[in-house]
Design an enzyme around this catalytic site. Structure first.
Site, PDB file in Angstrom:
ATOM      1  N   CYS A  74      -1.066   2.642  -1.490  1.00  0.00           N
ATOM      2  CA  CYS A  74      -0.652   1.740  -2.565  1.00  0.00           C
ATOM      3  C   CYS A  74      -0.495   2.530  -3.869  1.00  0.00           C
ATOM      4  CB  CYS A  74      -1.687   0.644  -2.738  1.00  0.00           C
ATOM      5  SG  CYS A  74      -1.393  -0.397  -4.162  1.00  0.00           S
ATOM      6  N   CYS A  93      -0.126   1.293  -6.836  1.00  0.00           N
ATOM      7  CA  CYS A  93      -0.501   0.467  -7.983  1.00  0.00           C
ATOM      8  C   CYS A  93      -1.968   0.576  -8.364  1.00  0.00           C
ATOM      9  CB  CYS A  93      -0.161  -0.993  -7.685  1.00  0.00           C
ATOM     10  SG  CYS A  93       1.580  -1.225  -7.334  1.00  0.00           S
ATOM     11  N   CYS A 102      -0.393   0.631   2.752  1.00  0.00           N
ATOM     12  CA  CYS A 102       0.432  -0.569   2.846  1.00  0.00           C
ATOM     13  C   CYS A 102       0.803  -0.880   4.301  1.00  0.00           C
ATOM     14  CB  CYS A 102       1.693  -0.374   2.015  1.00  0.00           C
ATOM     15  SG  CYS A 102       2.668  -1.864   1.813  1.00  0.00           S
ATOM     16  N   CYS A 162      -2.024  -3.238   2.721  1.00  0.00           N
ATOM     17  CA  CYS A 162      -3.458  -3.028   2.510  1.00  0.00           C
ATOM     18  C   CYS A 162      -4.272  -4.142   3.176  1.00  0.00           C
ATOM     19  CB  CYS A 162      -3.759  -2.963   1.016  1.00  0.00           C
ATOM     20  SG  CYS A 162      -3.432  -4.502   0.130  1.00  0.00           S
ATOM     21  N   CYS A 215      -1.214  -9.472  -2.432  1.00  0.00           N
ATOM     22  CA  CYS A 215      -0.601  -8.182  -2.756  1.00  0.00           C
ATOM     23  C   CYS A 215      -0.595  -8.026  -4.273  1.00  0.00           C
ATOM     24  CB  CYS A 215       0.827  -8.119  -2.209  1.00  0.00           C
ATOM     25  SG  CYS A 215       1.687  -6.569  -2.578  1.00  0.00           S
TER      26      CYS A 215
END
Length: 172
Positions: A107, A109, A126, A128, A137
């Site tokens: 991920c 982010c 991903c 996750c 998400c």
């Protein structure tokens, strides 16, 4: 349809900037990992031995794969993309970058003190665990109907991802 707040778009762009650069000095291929409390070692990224041309090809291939994966996952989970398609485009690009550098779609982010360890652990790869278990998400890649930012799109093309994310490194 709601528009995505500017701070979210800017946050996603900062993620993109943090995970990709036009020029990467050779020393940035090293990531520090702690093996014991008193010793540490340096491990090479998966793309450390690639030429710029090989890396460009690998990123393009990973970008196509992650785009296809995202579209398939959207279809299988009855989720949708964000109303601002630049959000999923930037996330998909970050996943592709991590696939090349770490060997897994970690991920993009989240902040990790040790990305290689997290990629091996798999919790944040991903899709996750929170997405698989609860359809949550936090990247805004896969959105449920009750999300304020859900759009109508259930598919995004490679060209859209490439264009909306600013292109893969070396693919402008």
């Amino acid at each position: 349809m709601r528009t995505v707040p500017m701070y979210l778009s800017l946050a996603m762009l900062s993620i993109l900037h943090a995970t990709t650069t036009a020029f990467v000095p050779p020393t940035s291929f090293l990531t520090k990992t702690t093996t014991t409390p008193t010793t540490s070692s340096f491990q090479m990224s998966k793309d450390a031995d690639m030429t710029p041309e090989e890396r460009e090809i690998a990123v393009e291939k990973a970008l196509k794969a992650m785009t296809a994966f995202s579209n398939k996952y959207i279809a299988n989970t009855s989720t949708k993309y964000c109303s601002d398609l630049s959000i999923p485009a930037v996330v998909i690009k970050g996943l592709a970058e991590h696939k090349v550098t770490l060997g897994a779609p970690l991920c993009p982010c989240r902040y990790y003190s040790d990305k290689e360890k997290e990629a091996k652990d798999g919790f944040w790869n991903c899709p996750c665990v929170p997405m698989r278990e609860r359809h949550e998400c936090h990247c805004m890649l896969f959105l449920t109907e009750d999300n304020d930012f859900v759009g109508d799109a259930t598919e995004i093309s490679f060209d859209q991802v490439n264009e909306l994310s600013g292109g893969a490194p070396g693919m402008v």
